[in-house]
Write a protein that holds these residues in place. Structure first.
Motif, mmCIF file in Angstrom:
data_model
loop_
_atom_site.group_PDB
_atom_site.id
_atom_site.type_symbol
_atom_site.label_atom_id
_atom_site.label_comp_id
_atom_site.label_asym_id
_atom_site.label_seq_id
_atom_site.Cartn_x
_atom_site.Cartn_y
_atom_site.Cartn_z
ATOM 1 N N THR A 36 47.867 -33.798 6.295
ATOM 2 C CA THR A 36 48.630 -32.821 7.066
ATOM 3 C C THR A 36 48.186 -31.374 6.830
ATOM 4 O O THR A 36 48.859 -30.452 7.270
ATOM 5 C CB THR A 36 50.130 -32.948 6.755
ATOM 6 N N GLY A 37 47.066 -31.169 6.161
ATOM 7 C CA GLY A 37 46.576 -29.815 5.930
ATOM 8 C C GLY A 37 46.195 -29.104 7.208
ATOM 9 O O GLY A 37 46.532 -27.934 7.409
ATOM 10 N N SER A 38 45.499 -29.781 8.085
ATOM 11 C CA SER A 38 45.126 -29.196 9.376
ATOM 12 C C SER A 38 46.372 -29.113 10.241
ATOM 13 O O SER A 38 47.159 -30.057 10.295
ATOM 14 C CB SER A 38 44.063 -30.052 10.071
ATOM 15 N N LYS A 39 46.545 -27.992 10.898
ATOM 16 C CA LYS A 39 47.755 -27.753 11.688
ATOM 17 C C LYS A 39 47.432 -27.631 13.167
ATOM 18 O O LYS A 39 46.349 -27.217 13.543
ATOM 19 C CB LYS A 39 48.426 -26.448 11.244
ATOM 20 N N GLU A 40 48.415 -27.959 14.003
ATOM 21 C CA GLU A 40 48.261 -27.699 15.435
ATOM 22 C C GLU A 40 48.990 -26.409 15.758
ATOM 23 O O GLU A 40 50.215 -26.349 15.710
ATOM 24 C CB GLU A 40 48.824 -28.824 16.295
ATOM 25 N N GLY A 41 48.204 -25.401 16.073
ATOM 26 C CA GLY A 41 48.794 -24.120 16.427
ATOM 27 C C GLY A 41 48.897 -23.936 17.919
ATOM 28 O O GLY A 41 49.899 -23.451 18.427
ATOM 29 N N ALA A 97 45.104 -12.336 -2.165
ATOM 30 C CA ALA A 97 46.330 -12.400 -1.349
ATOM 31 C C ALA A 97 45.964 -12.499 0.128
ATOM 32 O O ALA A 97 46.533 -11.817 0.976
ATOM 33 C CB ALA A 97 47.239 -11.210 -1.629
ATOM 34 N N ALA A 98 45.010 -13.382 0.430
ATOM 35 C CA ALA A 98 44.488 -13.518 1.791
ATOM 36 C C ALA A 98 45.282 -14.533 2.612
ATOM 37 O O ALA A 98 44.773 -15.110 3.556
ATOM 38 C CB ALA A 98 43.012 -13.930 1.729
ATOM 39 N N LEU A 99 46.529 -14.743 2.240
ATOM 40 C CA LEU A 99 47.389 -15.649 2.986
ATOM 41 C C LEU A 99 48.824 -15.190 2.816
ATOM 42 O O LEU A 99 49.168 -14.550 1.835
ATOM 43 C CB LEU A 99 47.238 -17.088 2.502
ATOM 44 N N GLN A 100 49.631 -15.514 3.801
ATOM 45 C CA GLN A 100 51.057 -15.235 3.685
ATOM 46 C C GLN A 100 51.822 -16.512 3.970
ATOM 47 O O GLN A 100 52.134 -17.249 3.047
ATOM 48 C CB GLN A 100 51.475 -14.080 4.582
ATOM 49 N N CYS A 101 52.057 -16.847 5.214
ATOM 50 C CA CYS A 101 52.830 -18.064 5.483
ATOM 51 C C CYS A 101 51.996 -19.313 5.223
ATOM 52 O O CYS A 101 52.527 -20.362 4.912
ATOM 53 C CB CYS A 101 53.377 -18.064 6.903
ATOM 54 N N GLY A 102 50.674 -19.203 5.341
ATOM 55 C CA GLY A 102 49.786 -20.319 5.021
ATOM 56 C C GLY A 102 49.461 -21.250 6.170
ATOM 57 O O GLY A 102 48.619 -22.132 6.026
ATOM 58 N N PHE A 103 50.088 -21.075 7.319
ATOM 59 C CA PHE A 103 49.860 -21.986 8.437
ATOM 60 C C PHE A 103 48.395 -22.006 8.870
ATOM 61 O O PHE A 103 47.816 -23.058 9.106
ATOM 62 C CB PHE A 103 50.756 -21.608 9.623
ATOM 63 N N CYS A 104 47.778 -20.845 8.947
ATOM 64 C CA CYS A 104 46.394 -20.746 9.419
ATOM 65 C C CYS A 104 45.374 -20.933 8.301
ATOM 66 O O CYS A 104 44.184 -21.116 8.567
ATOM 67 C CB CYS A 104 46.155 -19.389 10.077
ATOM 68 N N THR A 105 45.821 -20.877 7.051
ATOM 69 C CA THR A 105 44.921 -20.857 5.901
ATOM 70 C C THR A 105 43.968 -22.047 5.840
ATOM 71 O O THR A 105 42.770 -21.848 5.596
ATOM 72 C CB THR A 105 45.724 -20.723 4.598
ATOM 73 N N PRO A 106 44.414 -23.291 6.070
ATOM 74 C CA PRO A 106 43.454 -24.398 6.020
ATOM 75 C C PRO A 106 42.300 -24.228 7.007
ATOM 76 O O PRO A 106 41.144 -24.474 6.660
ATOM 77 C CB PRO A 106 44.309 -25.629 6.366
ATOM 78 N N TYR A 129 32.592 -12.113 12.497
ATOM 79 C CA TYR A 129 32.175 -12.812 13.717
ATOM 80 C C TYR A 129 32.469 -14.303 13.601
ATOM 81 O O TYR A 129 33.008 -14.920 14.525
ATOM 82 C CB TYR A 129 30.681 -12.568 13.977
ATOM 83 N N TRP A 130 32.092 -14.900 12.472
ATOM 84 C CA TRP A 130 32.263 -16.343 12.271
ATOM 85 C C TRP A 130 33.733 -16.740 12.329
ATOM 86 O O TRP A 130 34.079 -17.781 12.864
ATOM 87 C CB TRP A 130 31.652 -16.751 10.930
ATOM 88 N N LEU A 131 34.605 -15.909 11.768
ATOM 89 C CA LEU A 131 36.033 -16.239 11.697
ATOM 90 C C LEU A 131 36.826 -15.769 12.907
ATOM 91 O O LEU A 131 38.046 -15.915 12.938
ATOM 92 C CB LEU A 131 36.636 -15.659 10.414
ATOM 93 N N ALA A 132 36.152 -15.246 13.917
ATOM 94 C CA ALA A 132 36.835 -14.743 15.108
ATOM 95 C C ALA A 132 37.616 -15.835 15.837
ATOM 96 O O ALA A 132 38.572 -15.537 16.554
ATOM 97 C CB ALA A 132 35.839 -14.090 16.066
ATOM 98 N N GLY A 133 37.257 -17.082 15.643
ATOM 99 C CA GLY A 133 37.962 -18.192 16.286
ATOM 100 C C GLY A 133 39.204 -18.640 15.537
ATOM 101 O O GLY A 133 39.860 -19.600 15.941
ATOM 102 N N ASN A 134 39.531 -17.967 14.451
ATOM 103 C CA ASN A 134 40.728 -18.292 13.674
ATOM 104 C C ASN A 134 41.717 -17.140 13.795
ATOM 105 O O ASN A 134 41.376 -15.992 13.531
ATOM 106 C CB ASN A 134 40.369 -18.512 12.198
ATOM 107 N N LEU A 135 42.934 -17.468 14.183
ATOM 108 C CA LEU A 135 43.962 -16.460 14.386
ATOM 109 C C LEU A 135 45.016 -16.521 13.297
ATOM 110 O O LEU A 135 45.388 -17.596 12.845
ATOM 111 C CB LEU A 135 44.631 -16.655 15.748
ATOM 112 N N CYS A 136 45.488 -15.349 12.901
ATOM 113 C CA CYS A 136 46.545 -15.235 11.907
ATOM 114 C C CYS A 136 47.533 -14.192 12.390
ATOM 115 O O CYS A 136 47.136 -13.100 12.794
ATOM 116 C CB CYS A 136 45.957 -14.829 10.549
ATOM 117 N N ARG A 137 48.810 -14.525 12.318
ATOM 118 C CA ARG A 137 49.847 -13.593 12.753
ATOM 119 C C ARG A 137 50.440 -12.809 11.590
ATOM 120 O O ARG A 137 51.198 -11.879 11.795
ATOM 121 C CB ARG A 137 50.966 -14.359 13.458
#
Length: 160
Positions: A36-41, A97-106, A129-137
Motif C-alpha cells: 500500500t505504499g504507492s498511492k492513487e492521487g 524534512a522533505a515530507l509533511q503528510c507523506g501521501f506523495c512521498t513514496p 526537471y526529473w521530479l516535475a511529474g510528482n506533485l505535492c500539496r
C-alpha cells in the motif's frame, strides 16, 4: 470476465496473483499483494503518487494494467529499504524534512531513485526537471530537491 494469472517479480520476490484484465497495476499491488505504499492521487498519471519501476522504467502504476507485469520486474517503495536500513534517499528526506503528510512521498522516493540510478550526479536543474511529474500539496519542493542532491552525494561517497 475471467481472471488472468500473473507471475511477476516484485522487489526481488516472485509473486503470483489473479487479476481482472482491466485492473491497474496499482490496484494489483495494493489490493492483491498488500503493498500500500504507492498511492492513487489522480488516476490519470498526472501526480506521480503511484510511481513504480517496471523493468527499470519509471511508470505511473495507475496507467499500467496488472496483466502487463507478467514476466516483468516491479520495484516499489516497499523495496527501497534493506531490512531495517533505510535507503539514503529515505534518510535524507527525513533529515531535510522533505515530507509533511507523506501521501506523495513514496512516488517522490521511487522517482528520485530512478533518477539517481540513471544519473548519480544530477544538477539541481536536472532533479527539478526529473521530479516535475510528482506533485505535492504540502511541502515546498526545495527541501525535496536538497534531500535528493544530498543523497546523491552520499551515494557517490562524498562528504556532505
Amino acid at each position: 470476465m475471467s481472471k488472468v494469472h500473473v507471475t511477476t517479480t516484485v522487489n526481488g520476490d516472485t509473486v503470483e496473483f489473479l487479476t481482472d484484465p482491466r485492473e491497474t497495476l496499482l490496484d494489483c499491488l495494493r489490493d492483491k499483494l498488500g503493498m500500500t505504499g504507492s498511492k492513487e492521487g489522480c488516476g490519470t498519471g498526472d501526480c506521480g503518487a503511484c510511481s513504480v519501476m517496471l523493468d527499470g522504467v519509471l511508470v505511473s502504476s495507475c496507467l499500467v494494467l496488472g496483466v502487463e507485469a507478467e514476466g516483468k520486474t516491479v520495484d516499489t517503495i516497499e523495496g527501497m529499504a534493506k531490512g531495517n536500513d533505510l535507503h539514503p534517499l529515505q534518510r535524507k528526506f527525513v533529515e531535510h524534512a522533505a515530507l509533511q503528510c507523506g501521501f506523495c512521498t513514496p512516488g517522490f522516493l521511487v522517482a528520485s531513485k530512478a533518477l539517481l540510478d540513471q544519473n548519480p550526479d544530477p544538477t539541481e536543474e536536472e532533479v527539478r526537471y526529473w521530479l516535475a511529474g510528482n506533485l505535492c500539496r504540502c511541502t515546498g519542493y526545495d527541501k525535496i530537491v536538497r534531500a535528493v542532491l544530498d543523497a546523491a552525494a552520499e551515494l557517490r561517497g562524498e562528504a556532505a
